[in-house]
Design a protein around this motif. Structure first.
Motif, mmCIF file in Angstrom:
data_model
loop_
_atom_site.group_PDB
_atom_site.id
_atom_site.type_symbol
_atom_site.label_atom_id
_atom_site.label_comp_id
_atom_site.label_asym_id
_atom_site.label_seq_id
_atom_site.Cartn_x
_atom_site.Cartn_y
_atom_site.Cartn_z
ATOM 1 N N VAL A 44 0.832 -1.203 0.000
ATOM 2 C CA VAL A 44 0.000 0.000 0.000
ATOM 3 C C VAL A 44 0.865 1.250 0.000
ATOM 4 O O VAL A 44 0.573 2.237 -0.698
ATOM 5 C CB VAL A 44 -0.949 -0.010 1.221
ATOM 6 C CG1 VAL A 44 -1.789 1.261 1.258
ATOM 7 C CG2 VAL A 44 -1.847 -1.238 1.190
ATOM 8 N N TYR A 45 1.946 1.224 0.770
ATOM 9 C CA TYR A 45 2.879 2.360 0.823
ATOM 10 C C TYR A 45 3.465 2.654 -0.557
ATOM 11 O O TYR A 45 3.528 3.810 -0.995
ATOM 12 C CB TYR A 45 3.974 2.041 1.834
ATOM 13 C CG TYR A 45 5.138 3.013 1.836
ATOM 14 C CD1 TYR A 45 4.994 4.304 2.332
ATOM 15 C CD2 TYR A 45 6.378 2.632 1.344
ATOM 16 C CE1 TYR A 45 6.057 5.194 2.338
ATOM 17 C CE2 TYR A 45 7.447 3.512 1.339
ATOM 18 C CZ TYR A 45 7.289 4.792 1.843
ATOM 19 O OH TYR A 45 8.342 5.668 1.848
ATOM 20 N N LEU A 46 3.885 1.604 -1.257
ATOM 21 C CA LEU A 46 4.480 1.787 -2.583
ATOM 22 C C LEU A 46 3.466 2.321 -3.584
ATOM 23 O O LEU A 46 3.783 3.174 -4.426
ATOM 24 C CB LEU A 46 5.055 0.455 -3.078
ATOM 25 C CG LEU A 46 6.271 -0.081 -2.315
ATOM 26 C CD1 LEU A 46 6.614 -1.491 -2.794
ATOM 27 C CD2 LEU A 46 7.467 0.838 -2.479
ATOM 28 N N ILE A 47 2.228 1.841 -3.520
ATOM 29 C CA ILE A 47 1.200 2.276 -4.468
ATOM 30 C C ILE A 47 0.731 3.700 -4.163
ATOM 31 O O ILE A 47 0.643 4.547 -5.055
ATOM 32 C CB ILE A 47 0.005 1.301 -4.449
ATOM 33 C CG1 ILE A 47 0.435 -0.077 -4.990
ATOM 34 C CG2 ILE A 47 -1.155 1.843 -5.266
ATOM 35 C CD1 ILE A 47 -0.628 -1.144 -4.874
ATOM 36 N N ASP A 48 0.444 3.989 -2.883
ATOM 37 C CA ASP A 48 -0.144 5.283 -2.516
ATOM 38 C C ASP A 48 0.871 6.409 -2.421
ATOM 39 O O ASP A 48 0.568 7.554 -2.759
ATOM 40 C CB ASP A 48 -0.876 5.154 -1.175
ATOM 41 C CG ASP A 48 -2.156 4.342 -1.286
ATOM 42 O OD1 ASP A 48 -2.545 4.011 -2.428
ATOM 43 O OD2 ASP A 48 -2.761 4.027 -0.243
#
Length: 584
Positions: A44-48
């Motif tokens: 989620v961190y990488l995507i957002d």
């Protein structure tokens, strides 16, 4: 007087036992909270935050998971080889004074390694925190509803990967070697088995807290605060470990086992043309060893016995080794044979862990496209969806330890063997992948019915609760096969390789994550099942592929388990039954 008795007499009170468990559990909980607080929400961190495409984010997460599980193996090898070399040949004695002079330097170095690991991990987390707070270290956020996002620059990627690498190295410093340290506090196999169960209960409860509380803070409050909490819990875990030092039972160093294994291989090659002898006196049992107290040469892998075969010039007049790389003890030969025997079982566990790694990353991607609301005001963070697996594992570890194992023992008059637990774990893992395929088929049908194939960030009107059954099944499977594997390796590995034995589970997980990355990449290249918009793919086919692979691997495991002969587990069970009969 052996090393353990010397420590007890010198300290004036008994060391080891269950008094050490609160400190080891506290250290494990702190380290797990710190490590999983940033790792479990990485996709989620990488995507957002970093605008990484979904499948690429899953790949980066798998590689990071692989690294974080391989570094504990390096720490275990250091613990089993480099640290024990501090004492050198002087550790051969059994007097209390020798034990004291050897143990202290090893413990000092071990503590320095632990502190260093925590510092390195903290530096990695700080770098990750900076990427969330400093604008130059992260790409510009995407416009709402837009699929066109600014990709990270080379500098931003460099800082990100450096932070991930440091955090992985730090998290791997002590995590799985704590299992060996804790098991070494007990003498009875029964107590060691109970310890391993509670070790995993502690690990999974801490992981559950990390995957819910810290992930929620990261998603809804601040990534910086969430990462900061990881650094704080890391130091708390270290404090617990140091506070219990006066209660720990420190085994006497024995010398590097890896050098001995290498010597067996080299000596066997150098004596390949020498004929084996049937006379037991022709084999070397050690400086003061005799056939009465050392293992006799076994017929299995008989060619390795050449390494212990004495020929002229190998042994000095006083019985010491004159040419270290031409002759080894029978014990060293049998240690290598033990590793060879257990390797097929270990390899089958790698292919057991690979589907779990794939499922973990792809389930998060599924959750991102599904309705995660519980009521009108609360939404489950996508990174927290895997907590269902952790909760089910924690619950069933307790059920297995308190109810199922005692019931099994009453019915069969024997405890379930590690191989039986691992086998049941294989079956549940296959069932989990089949359920995953069925759920994904339903999700895709709903997505197609609402024409969401061309909308990358659209939400399928299907509750994420549908993902729970597959995670519960894989969690129950982990409650069986992970403790079963740790118990098997710890009891079956040579005594000199105890730290490495429990770290083998980390090696399995690490390799499995790398294989899962390679398999996902292969599927992307060969098929169209995994586009960046999974609503336009066939993720269900990927799960069915894992079912087929799981069935084949289970057949391979059954063959390995049938052919494997226990070296120490059954002895421990016999001792347990004898002691139980005496108590009655």
């Amino acid at each position: 007087m052996d090393g353990r008795e010397a420590q007890i007499s010198n300290s004036g009170s008994k060391r080891g036992g269950w008094i050490t468990f609160p400190f080891i559990a506290g250290a494990l909980a702190g380290l797990a909270l710190a490590a999983l607080g940033w790792l479990s929400n990485l996709i989620v961190y990488l995507i957002d935050v970093f605008n990484v495409k979904s499948i690429n984010a899953a790949q980066i997460s798998n590689i990071t998971n692989g690294c974080s599980n391989l570094f504990p193996v390096i720490g275990a090898i250091v613990a089993d080889s480099f640290l024990v070399e501090v004492c050198g040949d002087g550790a051969d004695g059994g007097e209390a004074t020798v034990v004291a002079t050897c143990v202290v330097p090893v413990m000092v170095i071990a503590m320095v390694m632990t502190v260093s690991s925590d510092v390195v991990m903290t530096k990695g987390i700080i770098l990750l925190t900076l990427t969330t707070t400093l604008d130059p270290l992260r790409p510009q956020p995407c416009d709402n509803g837009s699929s066109l996002c600014t990709p990270p620059s080379k500098l931003q990627y460099a800082v990100l990967y450096t932070g991930l690498a440091l955090a992985c190295i730090g998290s791997g410093g002590t995590r799985f070697t704590l299992a060996t340290m804790g098991a070494n506090q007990f003498d009875k196999p029964k107590d060691q088995g109970i310890f391993f169960n509670w070790y995993f209960i502690t690990l999974y409860i801490a992981s559950t807290v990390s995957n819910t509380a810290i992930v929620y803070i990261e998603d809804n409050v601040s990534w910086g605060i969430g990462f900061g909490l990881c650094a704080v819990t890391n130091f708390i875990g270290l404090a617990f470990l140091l506070m219990g030092n006066r209660f720990y039972l420190h085994d006497k160093p024995q010398g590097s086992p890896f050098t001995g294994i290498a010597r067996v291989i080299v000596a066997t090659i150098r004596k390949w043309t020498v004929r084996l002898s049937s006379n037991i006196d022709d084999y070397y049992f050690g400086h003061d060893g005799t056939a009465g107290i050392a293992p006799t040469p076994k017929k299995s892998f008989r060619f390795l016995n050449r390494a212990a075969l004495k020929i002229e010039g190998d042994v000095g007049s006083d019985g010491s080794i004159a040419k270290p790389w031409r002759i080894c003890t029978i014990q060293q030969v049998e240690d290598l044979k033990t590793l060879i025997r257990i390797f097929p079982l270990w390899s089958s566990s790698i292919f057991l862990g690979t589907p779990i790694g794939i499922q973990a990353s792809l389930t998060v991607l599924q959750a991102l496209t599904m309705n995660r609301h519980l009521g009108p005001h609360f939404q489950i963070p996508a990174g927290s969806i895997l907590v269902i697996c952790l909760i089910s594992t924690s619950i069933f570890l307790t059920i297995i330890d308190r109810f199922l194992c005692p019931m099994w023992q009453r019915l069969t008059r024997r405890s379930p063997t590690p191989l039986q637990k691992i086998g049941l774990g294989h079956v549940l893992n296959i069932l989990s992948m089949a359920v995953s395929a069925l759920v994904e088929s339903k999700r895709l049908k709903i997505a197609q019915a609402h024409h969401l194939q061309d909308q990358p960030k659209s939400i399928v009107p299907m509750l994420a609760l549908w993902l729970f059954p597959q995670l519960v099944l894989v969690g129950i499977g982990e409650a069986l096969h992970f403790p079963g594997q740790v118990s098997l390796y710890y009891q079956e590995f040579p005594t000199s390789l105890k730290s490495t034995s429990t770290a083998m589970i980390a090696l399995i997980i690490g390799i499995a994550f790398y294989l899962s990355t390679a398999l996902i990449d292969l599927v992307r290249r060969v098929t169209g099942w995994l586009p960046d918009n999974i609503n336009d793919g066939r993720l269900d086919n990927v799960y069915w592929l894992l079912v087929v692979g799981g069935v084949i691997n289970f057949g391979y495991y059954l063959v390995c388990a049938y052919l494997y002969k226990y070296q120490n587990v059954e002895k421990g069970e016999e001792n347990l039954e004898t002691s139980s009969g005496t108590d009655k």
